[in-house]
Design a protein around this motif. Structure first.
Motif, mmCIF file in Angstrom:
data_model
loop_
_atom_site.group_PDB
_atom_site.id
_atom_site.type_symbol
_atom_site.label_atom_id
_atom_site.label_comp_id
_atom_site.label_asym_id
_atom_site.label_seq_id
_atom_site.Cartn_x
_atom_site.Cartn_y
_atom_site.Cartn_z
ATOM 1 N N UNK A 174 -3.663 -3.197 -1.777
ATOM 2 C CA UNK A 174 -2.764 -3.834 -2.733
ATOM 3 C C UNK A 174 -1.366 -4.036 -2.155
ATOM 4 N N UNK A 175 -0.942 -3.120 -1.310
ATOM 5 C CA UNK A 175 0.393 -3.279 -0.728
ATOM 6 C C UNK A 175 0.437 -4.539 0.136
ATOM 7 N N UNK A 178 0.059 -7.682 -2.234
ATOM 8 C CA UNK A 178 1.240 -7.994 -3.031
ATOM 9 C C UNK A 178 2.357 -8.571 -2.181
ATOM 10 N N UNK A 179 2.478 -8.049 -0.978
ATOM 11 C CA UNK A 179 3.582 -8.507 -0.127
ATOM 12 C C UNK A 179 3.191 -9.675 0.749
ATOM 13 N N UNK A 181 1.736 -9.818 3.627
ATOM 14 C CA UNK A 181 2.185 -9.662 5.000
ATOM 15 C C UNK A 181 1.217 -8.734 5.726
ATOM 16 N N UNK B 214 6.159 -3.374 -7.226
ATOM 17 C CA UNK B 214 5.808 -2.541 -6.083
ATOM 18 C C UNK B 214 7.064 -1.830 -5.615
ATOM 19 N N UNK B 219 10.037 -4.915 1.888
ATOM 20 C CA UNK B 219 10.808 -5.232 0.692
ATOM 21 C C UNK B 219 10.006 -4.871 -0.564
ATOM 22 N N UNK B 221 8.532 -5.614 -4.306
ATOM 23 C CA UNK B 221 8.014 -6.819 -4.953
ATOM 24 C C UNK B 221 8.024 -6.565 -6.455
ATOM 25 N N UNK B 224 4.493 -9.064 -10.155
ATOM 26 C CA UNK B 224 3.270 -9.731 -9.701
ATOM 27 C C UNK B 224 2.078 -9.227 -10.510
ATOM 28 N N UNK B 226 -2.060 -8.149 -10.443
ATOM 29 C CA UNK B 226 -3.238 -7.819 -9.641
ATOM 30 C C UNK B 226 -4.228 -8.958 -9.809
#
Lengths: 294, 318
Positions: A174-175, A178-179, A181, B214, B219, B221, B224, B226
């Motif tokens: 998820x990290x 979400x990012x 990257x 997050x 950075x 976030x 957002x 899921x």
């Protein structure tokens, strides 16, 4: 009474933080490229197994929870290497992998993990036919249901007594998602998903409870012949693993829970404690030693 | 190139509507055992009452016991399967492997479908479930084509979801909902519906569909979601038919009867067109035809999600 935990990499073990534990699950099953993952680091795994055996502790290999067909070969090879290194057994969530390993290594003890979705004694019994000796019943089950599984099957039953609890499994981190990257090594730091007062930790393919499961106040009444206990310490540092392990080792030795020990567990859980599932309540509820919802 | 179009029966009216729209089979959820609110499930007598209607249209009736029962609930579950099988229900959907083996032992001729909640990821899983008694597999939405082909190679029936929702997690591998709120609500048969735990029989509060931030590291976030999308499959249908998929399944017991009837009619027409002239299949044209169905579905789903999140937040320690 056995107390187990898990570590991802060799450094998490050789710091001595696993001293209070009977056995250790080696490897980080939720992210294959995790740095130093003992699941694939052959030399480190051999060192880890030797380290534990010299101290009279057991060493099991922790395997991925949702392997694709293409993953089965490398996982089977990893288990083969682990056997050569002297591993005592494997921790397996995936039911197909249970079947595969039980045929390839009929004498290898298998422990079925939480993502095996063991809700019933019938399924636990089915797994026993595949060489499984211990099951981690699903977290949603109450302690009474877990006892019934142990009594009905004769299997050992793993009870998570302390630490973060997995809440979901997916095919992505998820990290990273979400990012958008490259891997930010979220497993090595602390990254949290928050929505209102709900806080979840993201580590690899799984989301974990922000609150730590805690049964310290109930250990004196928890004893059951089939139960073995687990502290989930993936993503925690060595000081946390040792401190929590020492408290539970004392409880399992029959010592009463000292107020200072409970204070320490609370201090080590900055986002709170929970244990509700064990008493038929929501997972993030906490029931204290007097049976009150705190 | 035959394929079964399986449609949902959230109530008797929906069963009748989807049969009229061209479904080859209908699945219903026995109350307390099927991952939905009880208002979208049916009692055992209600299911038995539907048998003549379904069979009279030349269709099959399937019962979805796609939850994971408590050990104490197994005798009741097995008794319900016994009653339904004796009453003419054609197939059942199960999730718990131990229950599968028990049903196989009692009803060797009853087809058992492994629910999508079984989380069958690989070829070894197929062998495990085949030994447990499964005859057909409902494929996870994320399974790639190679894994789908392995189902057929294993000699098992293959069922693919053509209208469904891809949860952010694997279905059956998420208990985020009951972590936030879990109820205890037993019906007159003694079945606990476990409101908040879809794995155990209740509805899901859809906690995942809240707005998330997050925190930690850089950075950060904010705001957002899921990933959790409802989908229609259109351009994939010809390849499914070509690959020998046995069942194309429409999820949606909780939607309106009118919407599900329209969705069923859409897929009936699409499948028939593919069969009649596969080389002429025009995916963009079909996708254009289903656009308004997608909008109607999204509107219904968004409203229900808001209700569930609100309901789940009302008493989070219950």
């Amino acid at each position: 009474m056995e107390l187990w935990t898990g570590v991802a990499a060799l450094d998490d073990l050789t710091d001595g933080s696993c001293g209070p534990y009977t056995g250790v699950y080696l490897g980080f099953p939720y992210c294959r490229p995790y740095p130093g993952n003992l699941l694939e680091a052959g030399e480190d795994l051999a060192r880890a197994v030797g380290f534990l055996h010299r101290r009279g502790q057991k060493a099991f290999l922790a395997t991925p929870p949702a392997p694709a067909t293409a993953d089965l070969a490398w996982i089977a090879a990893a288990v083969g290497r682990a056997r050569e290194a002297g591993i005592d057994g494997a921790y397996v969530h995936n039911l197909g992998l249970v079947r595969l390993l039980s045929r390839a290594h009929p004498d290898l003890p298998l422990h079925a993990g939480c993502f095996a979705n063991v809700y019933t004694g019938l399924t636990a019994g089915l797994l026993a036919g595949h060489g499984v000796r211990r099951v981690a019943p699903h977290f949603e089950l109450s302690l009474a249901e877990m006892r019934a599984i142990g009594e009905g099957t004769g299997l050992e039953v793993e009870v998570l007594v302390h630490g973060a609890m997995p809440l979901s499994l997916t095919d992505r981190c998820h990290a990273v998602t979400a990012l958008d990257q490259e891997c930010p090594l979220a497993c090595r730091g602390e990254r949290w998903l928050t929505a209102g007062d709900l806080r979840l930790r993201t580590m690899g393919q799984a989301l974990w409870s922000g609150r730590d499961v805690c049964l310290a106040e109930h250990m004196a009444r928890l004893g059951h012949a089939s139960f073995v206990f687990r502290v989930e310490s993936l993503g925690r540092d060595g000081a946390w693993r040792r401190a929590v392990g020492e408290i539970y080792a004392r409880l399992l030795a029959g010592e009463p829970l000292a107020p200072a020990a409970m204070d320490e567990l609370a201090r080590l859980a900055p986002w709170g404690l929970c244990n509700g599932y064990y008493f038929g309540l929501s997972g993030r509820t906490y029931v204290n030693g007097r049976g009150e919802v705190a | 190139m035959t394929v079964e179009l399986l449609a949902p029966g959230g109530n008797a009216a929906m069963v009748e509507a989807v049969l009229g729209a061209g479904a080859d089979a209908v699945y219903v959820g026995p109350r307390g055992y099927s991952r939905r609110r009880s208002s979208f499930e049916l009692t055992i007598p209600e299911i038995l009452d539907l048998v003549p209607l379904v069979h009279g249209r030349g269709a099959r009736l399937r019962a979805a016991f796609n939850t994971l029962p408590a050990t104490a609930e197994i005798p009741g579950l097995l008794a319900a399967v016994e009653t339904l099988a004796a009453g003419g229900v054609d197939d059942i959907i199960l999730t718990d492997p131990g229950v599968m083996a028990a049903v196989r032992a009692r009803h060797p001729g009853l087809p058992i479908h492994a629910s999508v909640g079984c989380n069958i990821y690989n070829a070894a899983d197929l062998e495990f479930y085949r030994e447990a008694g499964v005859t057909q597999v409902v494929a996870d939405c994320r399974l790639p084509a190679a894994e789908l082909r392995s189902v057929k190679r294993a000699g098992l029936g293959l069922e693919v979801l053509v209208h469904a929702t891809t949860c952010f997690s694997y279905i059956g591998q998420c208990w985020l909902s009951s972590y936030t709120r879990l109820g205890s609500q037993s019906d007159e048969t003694g079945k606990n519906h476990y409101p908040g735990s879809p794995n155990r029989g209740g509805l899901c509060w859809r906690v995942c569909l809240k707005e998330w931030d997050l925190e930690g590291g850089a950075p950060p976030a904010a705001g957002f979601h899921l990933k959790n999308d409802a989908f229609f499959q259109v351009r994939e249908i010809p390849s499914y038919l070509e690959a020998g998929v046995d069942t194309l399944k429409i999820q949606g017991r909780e939607y309106s009867v009118d919407l599900i009837a329209r969705v069923t009619a859409f897929y009936r027409a699409l499948i028939d067109a593919c069969r009649a002239a596969p080389a002429d299949f025009d995916a963009p044209a079909w996708e254009k035809r289903m656009a308004d169905l997608g909008a109607a579905r999204d509107a219904e789903r968004a409203g229900r999600t808001r209700e569930l999140i609100r309901e789940g937040e009302t008493a989070q320690t219950a």
